[in-house]
Design a protein around this motif. Structure first.
Motif, PDB file in Angstrom:
ATOM      1  N   ALA A 120     -14.262   6.775  24.392  1.00 28.32           N
ATOM      2  CA  ALA A 120     -14.671   6.747  23.479  1.00 28.32           C
ATOM      3  C   ALA A 120     -16.105   7.295  22.917  1.00 28.32           C
ATOM      4  N   THR A 121     -16.411   7.425  21.719  1.00 32.82           N
ATOM      5  CA  THR A 121     -17.673   8.072  21.350  1.00 32.82           C
ATOM      6  C   THR A 121     -19.118   7.097  21.964  1.00 32.82           C
ATOM      7  N   VAL A 122     -18.801   5.701  21.734  1.00 29.77           N
ATOM      8  CA  VAL A 122     -19.790   4.783  22.128  1.00 29.77           C
ATOM      9  C   VAL A 122     -19.849   4.822  23.651  1.00 29.77           C
ATOM     10  N   VAL A 123     -19.006   5.110  24.436  1.00 29.01           N
ATOM     11  CA  VAL A 123     -18.826   4.867  25.911  1.00 29.01           C
ATOM     12  C   VAL A 123     -19.789   6.551  26.383  1.00 29.01           C
ATOM     13  N   LYS A 124     -19.230   7.495  25.681  1.00 29.78           N
ATOM     14  CA  LYS A 124     -19.828   8.716  26.114  1.00 29.78           C
ATOM     15  C   LYS A 124     -21.564   8.699  25.689  1.00 29.78           C
ATOM     16  N   ARG A 125     -21.601   8.203  24.392  1.00 28.58           N
ATOM     17  CA  ARG A 125     -23.147   8.146  24.158  1.00 28.58           C
ATOM     18  C   ARG A 125     -24.105   7.137  25.129  1.00 28.58           C
ATOM     19  N   LEU A 126     -23.500   6.213  25.711  1.00 28.13           N
ATOM     20  CA  LEU A 126     -24.087   5.418  26.721  1.00 28.13           C
ATOM     21  C   LEU A 126     -24.271   6.329  28.050  1.00 28.13           C
ATOM     22  N   LYS A 127     -23.252   6.930  28.262  1.00 29.65           N
ATOM     23  CA  LYS A 127     -23.324   7.889  29.607  1.00 29.65           C
ATOM     24  C   LYS A 127     -24.384   8.815  29.522  1.00 29.65           C
ATOM     25  N   ASP A 128     -24.501   9.578  28.029  1.00 27.83           N
ATOM     26  CA  ASP A 128     -25.408  10.675  27.820  1.00 27.83           C
ATOM     27  C   ASP A 128     -26.900   9.908  27.861  1.00 27.83           C
ATOM     28  N   ALA A 129     -26.871   8.644  27.631  1.00 33.22           N
ATOM     29  CA  ALA A 129     -28.327   8.146  27.731  1.00 33.22           C
ATOM     30  C   ALA A 129     -28.443   7.721  29.182  1.00 33.22           C
ATOM     31  N   GLY A 130     -27.744   8.043  30.071  1.00 30.32           N
ATOM     32  CA  GLY A 130     -27.965   7.760  31.426  1.00 30.32           C
ATOM     33  C   GLY A 130     -27.633   6.441  31.968  1.00 30.32           C
ATOM     34  N   ALA A 131     -26.937   5.550  31.160  1.00 32.71           N
ATOM     35  CA  ALA A 131     -26.537   4.199  31.641  1.00 32.71           C
ATOM     36  C   ALA A 131     -25.367   4.237  32.945  1.00 32.71           C
ATOM     37  N   VAL A 132     -25.171   3.173  33.635  1.00 36.97           N
ATOM     38  CA  VAL A 132     -24.447   3.250  34.613  1.00 36.97           C
ATOM     39  C   VAL A 132     -23.363   1.997  34.065  1.00 36.97           C
ATOM     40  N   LEU A 133     -22.063   2.608  34.181  1.00 31.98           N
ATOM     41  CA  LEU A 133     -20.964   1.768  33.582  1.00 31.98           C
ATOM     42  C   LEU A 133     -20.302   1.131  34.757  1.00 31.98           C
ATOM     43  N   LEU A 134     -20.389  -0.262  34.784  1.00 32.92           N
ATOM     44  CA  LEU A 134     -19.938  -1.256  35.881  1.00 32.92           C
ATOM     45  C   LEU A 134     -18.270  -1.346  35.512  1.00 32.92           C
ATOM     46  N   GLY A 135     -17.914  -1.350  34.606  1.00 34.43           N
ATOM     47  CA  GLY A 135     -16.522  -1.404  34.231  1.00 34.43           C
ATOM     48  C   GLY A 135     -16.153  -1.969  32.974  1.00 34.43           C
ATOM     49  N   LYS A 136     -14.894  -2.459  32.738  1.00 39.38           N
ATOM     50  CA  LYS A 136     -14.400  -3.113  31.463  1.00 39.38           C
ATOM     51  C   LYS A 136     -14.390  -4.417  31.357  1.00 39.38           C
ATOM     52  N   LEU A 137     -14.666  -5.190  30.401  1.00 44.19           N
ATOM     53  CA  LEU A 137     -14.798  -6.644  30.057  1.00 44.19           C
ATOM     54  C   LEU A 137     -13.674  -6.985  29.351  1.00 44.19           C
ATOM     55  N   GLN A 138     -13.241  -8.267  29.845  1.00 44.54           N
ATOM     56  CA  GLN A 138     -11.796  -8.941  29.420  1.00 44.54           C
ATOM     57  C   GLN A 138     -12.110  -9.373  27.991  1.00 44.54           C
ATOM     58  N   MET A 139     -11.049  -9.258  27.225  1.00 45.32           N
ATOM     59  CA  MET A 139     -10.785  -9.686  25.807  1.00 45.32           C
ATOM     60  C   MET A 139      -9.538 -10.476  25.465  1.00 45.32           C
ATOM     61  N   THR A 140      -9.764 -10.980  24.165  1.00 44.46           N
ATOM     62  CA  THR A 140      -8.213 -11.514  23.553  1.00 44.46           C
ATOM     63  C   THR A 140      -7.281 -10.286  23.333  1.00 44.46           C
ATOM     64  N   GLU A 141      -5.974 -10.454  23.196  1.00 38.34           N
ATOM     65  CA  GLU A 141      -5.169  -9.647  23.146  1.00 38.34           C
ATOM     66  C   GLU A 141      -5.367  -8.783  21.595  1.00 38.34           C
ATOM     67  N   GLY A 142      -5.300  -7.513  21.874  1.00 37.17           N
ATOM     68  CA  GLY A 142      -5.443  -6.737  20.663  1.00 37.17           C
ATOM     69  C   GLY A 142      -6.755  -7.170  19.971  1.00 37.17           C
ATOM     70  N   ALA A 143      -7.682  -7.711  20.380  1.00 41.92           N
ATOM     71  CA  ALA A 143      -9.039  -8.098  19.848  1.00 41.92           C
ATOM     72  C   ALA A 143      -8.655  -9.253  18.647  1.00 41.92           C
ATOM     73  N   TYR A 144      -7.660 -10.068  18.759  1.00 40.68           N
ATOM     74  CA  TYR A 144      -7.427 -10.971  17.733  1.00 40.68           C
ATOM     75  C   TYR A 144      -7.787 -12.278  18.185  1.00 40.68           C
ATOM     76  N   ALA A 145      -7.049 -13.312  18.114  1.00 38.83           N
ATOM     77  CA  ALA A 145      -7.618 -14.850  18.375  1.00 38.83           C
ATOM     78  C   ALA A 145      -7.348 -15.175  19.678  1.00 38.83           C
ATOM     79  N   ASP A 146      -6.369 -14.676  20.525  1.00 36.73           N
ATOM     80  CA  ASP A 146      -5.929 -15.589  21.613  1.00 36.73           C
ATOM     81  C   ASP A 146      -5.653 -14.527  22.734  1.00 36.73           C
ATOM     82  N   HIS A 147      -5.855 -15.002  24.023  1.00 44.13           N
ATOM     83  CA  HIS A 147      -5.695 -14.054  25.332  1.00 44.13           C
ATOM     84  C   HIS A 147      -4.308 -14.101  25.190  1.00 44.13           C
ATOM     85  N   HIS A 148      -3.713 -12.729  25.875  1.00 42.78           N
ATOM     86  CA  HIS A 148      -2.409 -12.633  26.189  1.00 42.78           C
ATOM     87  C   HIS A 148      -1.887 -13.757  27.260  1.00 42.78           C
TER      88      HIS A 148
END
Length: 478
Positions: A120-148
């Motif tokens: 994603a553009t935001v990920v690329k921009r973090l990498k371009d800034a030299g950030a270290v990406l530890l991983g992907k963080l959990q979220m609700t299903e499809g970014a709505y109200a409840d976890h799958h």
């Protein structure tokens, strides 16, 4: 320039737990060679190993890749190629931001094995800034109200019985618990603000169009905002500066120049004017939250801020309109997989998609017209004030059980969203700030709202507030 020594490691260990440092402090230490990116990343991975089995904030941990990125950052810095304040800083992103070669499931069982080929553009921009990406963080299903149903939700590090927020639940838990120094979340109806308030964090929901959505899994295109979740307004500004700006891959991004966030956070708040609506901020709001808001007003006054009472537009209709609008846009976002793969969806997201298919075109146009009118009315507020102060939610620190029962109580879901989704409807930027604690020791947060494209004033006021308050410096698990 020197390399870190054992004495430096001990000094940072003694003064503050290294994984719990704010980005600005860690960045200064990295730049001065007092801490290396490798040390900072190893400390984060060790803490994740010790705590995340219980907190469950990560959907995908990319330890090997993170160490490789840290080593590369360390070599660049040693060679004098320092990229800026995110260089070598361990961060993480919500699992709806596409990451090349790393699964991006968006909280959905259906996409468990989906591996994007580009960032994603935001990920690329973090990498371009030299950030270290530890991983992907959990979220609700499809970014709505409840976890799958297949996902075990993240746990609030302040108290496991209490709600960690939605849908950016993993980012909220991880940043608060010291499992990354900052993160990216998304907000469609309040999903940066709720977890920031629940976990004692500072969160910036930028103006719609300020940050690219290219490569970010869509819930509702015209409502989705991507923004930073951090430990301070200064940190939020550092992350925002890295990700904001026009993107050729997202034609909805604005061409407006990104503000100088470092200058904004150093200015102080004197001379600003903050408005608030006593009736809107108080009706149906619990006593703990009202007291927190009153304390915030007094703190701003002590900084030389003028505060005035005003009347906000009717937000009840905006909340009512948010539900069908979000449902329609979500149905479009999922049309390739729903209803064809209905059995892979959880009940809550499936019901939203069904509702979206049922909305009549005429009603949708009425909603759009009311939305445009609301945007204009909110714009007009900033003719007389610089910022608007409001709660994030009307009831403080709800338990998980209370949130699970929310839908069974008429009006409670709308009450929860009354202060958040209207500003997704209008696209105005907001900054969530820690404002206190409940008698039981749970964080409280409030929000500031600014004119569109005026994130600089939000960050200016937020940083000034945090220089005289200590709420944002308290950490769970200490």
């Amino acid at each position: 320039m020197r390399h870190p020594t054992e004495a430096d490691e001990l000094r940072y260990s003694d003064l503050q737990n290294l994984p719990c440092l704010d980005i600005a402090t860690l960045a200064a230490a990295i730049r001065q060679r007092e801490v290396s990116p490798v040390q900072a990343t190893r400390a984060q991975l060790d803490r994740i190993a010790a705590l995340d089995g219980r907190l469950r904030s990560y959907a995908h941990l990319t330890a090997d890749a993170a160490m490789a990125q840290a080593e590369a950052a360390q070599a660049e810095i040693a060679a004098g190629r320092y990229r800026g304040p995110l260089h070598g800083v361990p961060l993480a992103v919500k699992d709806l931001c596409a990451t090349a070669g790393i699964p991006t499931a968006a909280g959905m069982a259906l996409h468990e094995h989906r591996v994007p080929t580009e960032d994603a553009t935001v990920v690329k921009r973090l990498k371009d800034a030299g950030a270290v990406l530890l991983g992907k963080l959990q979220m609700t299903e499809g970014a709505y109200a409840d976890h799958h149903p297949s996902v075990t939700p993240p746990v609030n590090p302040w108290n496991a019985a209490h709600w960690p927020g939605m849908s950016s639940s993993g980012p909220g838990v991880a940043v608060a618990a010291g499992l990354c120094h900052g993160a990216l979340g998304s907000d469609t109806g309040g999903s940066i603000r709720f977890p920031c308030a629940a976990n004692g964090l500072t969160g910036l929901k930028p103006t719609w169009g300020r940050v690219s959505r290219h490569g970010v899994f869509e819930l509702a295109a015209s409502l989705d905002h991507v923004g930073p979740m951090a430990r301070s307004a200064v940190d939020a500004g550092l992350l925002f500066a890295a990700i904001a700006g026009r993107d050729a891959n997202d034609p909805t991004t604005a061409a407006d120049p990104v503000p100088d966030c470092a200058a904004a956070t150093g200015q102080g708040a004197q001379g600003l004017c903050i408005g608030f609506d006593p009736a809107w901020n108080g009706d149906g709001v619990d006593a703990v939250t009202r007291a927190m808001l009153a304390g915030a007003v007094e703190a701003f006054r002590s900084l030389g801020v003028r505060t005035v009472e005003l009347r906000v537009p009717d937000m009840a209709q905006a909340v009512a309109d948010w539900f069908p609008l979000c449902a329609v846009e979500a149905a479009v976002a999922h049309e390739a997989t729903y209803p064809a793969h209905r059995d892979a969806y959880g009940a809550v997201l499936a019901s939203v998609l069904e509702a979206g298919h049922a909305v009549h075109g005429i009603e949708l146009q009425r909603i759009r017209l009311r939305r445009m009118a609301l945007r204009g009315r909110v714009d007009a507020l900033f003719d007389s004030v610089d910022l608007l102060l409001a709660p994030v939610q009307p009831f403080a620190a709800p338990t998980v059980a209370e949130m699970q029962a929310l839908g069974e109580q008429p009006g409670r879901v709308s009450a929860l969203l009354r202060y958040t989704c209207p500003f997704d409807m209008t696209g105005h930027p907001t900054l969530t700030l820690p404002g206190g604690f409940t008698p039981g020791g749970l964080p409280l947060g409030f929000q500031l709202v600014a004119a569109r494209m005026d994130e600089a004033t939000l960050l200016r006021a937020g940083a000034a507030f945090q220089r005289i308050t200590g709420w944002h410096r308290r950490r769970p698990l200490d």
